[in-house]
Design a protein around this motif. Structure first.
Motif, PDB file in Angstrom:
ATOM      1  N   UNK A 165     -56.677  72.057 -34.116  1.00  0.00           N
ATOM      2  CA  UNK A 165     -56.276  70.648 -33.564  1.00  0.00           C
ATOM      3  C   UNK A 165     -55.357  70.902 -32.540  1.00  0.00           C
ATOM      4  N   UNK A 166     -55.497  70.178 -31.343  1.00  0.00           N
ATOM      5  CA  UNK A 166     -54.549  70.131 -30.429  1.00  0.00           C
ATOM      6  C   UNK A 166     -54.086  68.609 -30.212  1.00  0.00           C
ATOM      7  N   UNK A 167     -52.613  68.719 -29.963  1.00  0.00           N
ATOM      8  CA  UNK A 167     -51.807  67.543 -30.160  1.00  0.00           C
ATOM      9  C   UNK A 167     -51.929  66.735 -28.814  1.00  0.00           C
ATOM     10  N   UNK A 184     -48.101  61.296 -26.264  1.00  0.00           N
ATOM     11  CA  UNK A 184     -47.673  60.172 -25.771  1.00  0.00           C
ATOM     12  C   UNK A 184     -46.457  60.171 -25.355  1.00  0.00           C
ATOM     13  N   UNK A 185     -45.516  60.727 -25.944  1.00  0.00           N
ATOM     14  CA  UNK A 185     -44.049  60.892 -25.566  1.00  0.00           C
ATOM     15  C   UNK A 185     -43.475  62.111 -26.380  1.00  0.00           C
ATOM     16  N   UNK A 186     -42.322  62.665 -26.235  1.00  0.00           N
ATOM     17  CA  UNK A 186     -41.940  63.540 -26.974  1.00  0.00           C
ATOM     18  C   UNK A 186     -41.645  63.421 -28.195  1.00  0.00           C
ATOM     19  N   UNK A 187     -41.741  62.166 -28.773  1.00  0.00           N
ATOM     20  CA  UNK A 187     -41.389  61.548 -29.991  1.00  0.00           C
ATOM     21  C   UNK A 187     -42.764  61.520 -30.933  1.00  0.00           C
ATOM     22  N   UNK A 188     -43.825  61.816 -30.389  1.00  0.00           N
ATOM     23  CA  UNK A 188     -45.303  61.258 -30.935  1.00  0.00           C
ATOM     24  C   UNK A 188     -46.455  62.146 -30.270  1.00  0.00           C
ATOM     25  N   UNK A 189     -47.117  62.529 -31.346  1.00  0.00           N
ATOM     26  CA  UNK A 189     -48.273  63.159 -30.898  1.00  0.00           C
ATOM     27  C   UNK A 189     -49.420  62.676 -32.141  1.00  0.00           C
ATOM     28  N   UNK A 196     -55.263  55.742 -23.923  1.00  0.00           N
ATOM     29  CA  UNK A 196     -54.639  56.482 -22.777  1.00  0.00           C
ATOM     30  C   UNK A 196     -54.363  57.816 -23.078  1.00  0.00           C
ATOM     31  N   UNK A 197     -54.014  58.229 -24.156  1.00  0.00           N
ATOM     32  CA  UNK A 197     -53.873  59.585 -24.590  1.00  0.00           C
ATOM     33  C   UNK A 197     -55.361  60.368 -24.499  1.00  0.00           C
ATOM     34  N   UNK A 198     -56.452  59.751 -25.126  1.00  0.00           N
ATOM     35  CA  UNK A 198     -57.487  60.304 -25.103  1.00  0.00           C
ATOM     36  C   UNK A 198     -58.104  60.774 -23.946  1.00  0.00           C
TER      37      UNK A 198
END
Length: 332
Positions: free
Chosen positions: A166-168, A171-176, A279-281
């Motif tokens: 998997x690859x993370x 979105x921010x340093x607090x969420x993946x 957005x992340x995708x």
């Protein structure tokens, strides 16, 4: 889903009043005409948070979404932000409220909120419901608003030895959220000559990871593409559209986000993962897979994807404006 909604001046004013008035228990917020607006201020009716909860139930409808800001804690940050999105609410309203909830907190100031909660039933906002919520988060360290909000879409770790790397997606340093390596590889292949024509992605609600659909169709037209997209579940679809326009062969890469309204797609907690992660995708697709996305489309049903609508977006017709022509004189 980017809602483009912002907090109105009236909401800002009433929110400031909530902050400065200890006798105010809460503030109800709705969405009207592209703005977050105040609906009603709830006065304190008891000496404790649990006692005040009784006044909230009268404002909860089984088919209408609502934002609820409550004064819950004695120490700063004192507020809890609640997104109440019942399953019986209209689908468009559910998606709008789910995708705008972080905007609400950010616009009002995330420093004022100790936690954010997403619920789908009125029972979850009863004294017993809050006790269950507190028991669930009892061991969690205090988090910022963004950490708490994004934490609600819990990150399930990939089981060791699952066999799928998997690859993370950050979105921010607090969420993946993890994305399977084969999904990233498939995105890269889409940009290669002779490579994939379609890459379809879904979010696994159990592992909360972005996965590649195993099938690899090769539609030769937009109509064929629409026919292979799921009509029961949301999808992220990347399509290399080979076609000829004005005698020139073109192969732009297009992105389609579909979210059907079918009975098999009722779980709002699953549905909200898609607008949250879109957005992340897209960032992974462009920055890591190296794709250049010519156009992005968002529709509910795959049948809304038509050759005409896509071509009109890709190649809009230009209307030429001619100068004023003086009428001919009579007899000429």
């Amino acid at each position: 889903m980017q809602s483009g909604i912002s907090a109105s001046q009236e909401l800002q004013a009433q929110f400031n009043s909530l902050l400065s008035t200890p006798s105010s228990f809460g503030l109800l917020v709705g969405i009207e005409k592209e703005s977050l607006v105040p609906i009603k201020t709830l006065p304190s009716t008891g000496s404790s948070f649990s006692e005040n909860l009784g006044s909230l139930q009268d404002h909860l409808q089984p088919n209408a979404a609502l934002y609820i800001l409550l004064r819950r804690y004695d120490e700063i940050p004192r507020l809890t932000a609640i997104s109440y999105v019942p399953d019986a609410a209209p689908v468009r309203q559910k998606m709008l409220f789910a995708s705008t909830r972080l905007t609400l907190v950010r616009e009002l100031g995330s420093e004022h909120f100790r936690e954010t909660i997403f619920v789908t039933t009125a029972d979850e906002l009863s004294e017993g419901g809050f006790k269950k919520h507190d028991a669930h988060t009892k061991l969690a360290a205090p988090l910022t608003e963004e950490e708490r909000s994004l934490g609600e879409v819990k990150r399930a770790e990939q089981e060791a030895g699952s066999g799928t790397g998997t690859r993370e997606i950050h979105l921010s340093k607090n969420f993946a959220m993890p994305m399977a390596d084969d999904a990233i590889t498939a995105l890269k292949e889409l940009g290669q000559d002779g490579g994939r024509v379609v890459t379809m992605l879904k979010i696994n609600p159990e592992t909360e990871s972005v996965e590649l659909l195993p099938e690899s169709p090769r539609p030769s037209s937009i109509t064929e593409l629409a026919s292979v997209i799921s009509t029961t579940e949301p999808r992220f679809t990347f399509y290399r559209f080979a076609h000829t326009h004005d005698g020139t062969e073109q192969s732009p890469v297009l992105f389609f986000y579909t979210c059907p309204l079918t009975p098999g797609n009722k779980s709002i907690k699953n549905r909200m993962l898609y607008p949250l992660m879109k957005r992340a995708v897209l960032e992974i697709a462009t920055k890591e897979a190296g794709l250049t996305l010519e156009k992005k489309f968002e529709v509910e049903e795959p049948k809304e994807i038509t050759e005409k609508s896509v071509m009109d977006d890709l190649h809009p017709k230009t209307t030429s404006r001619s100068g004023f022509s003086r009428p001919k004189r009579p007899g000429r």
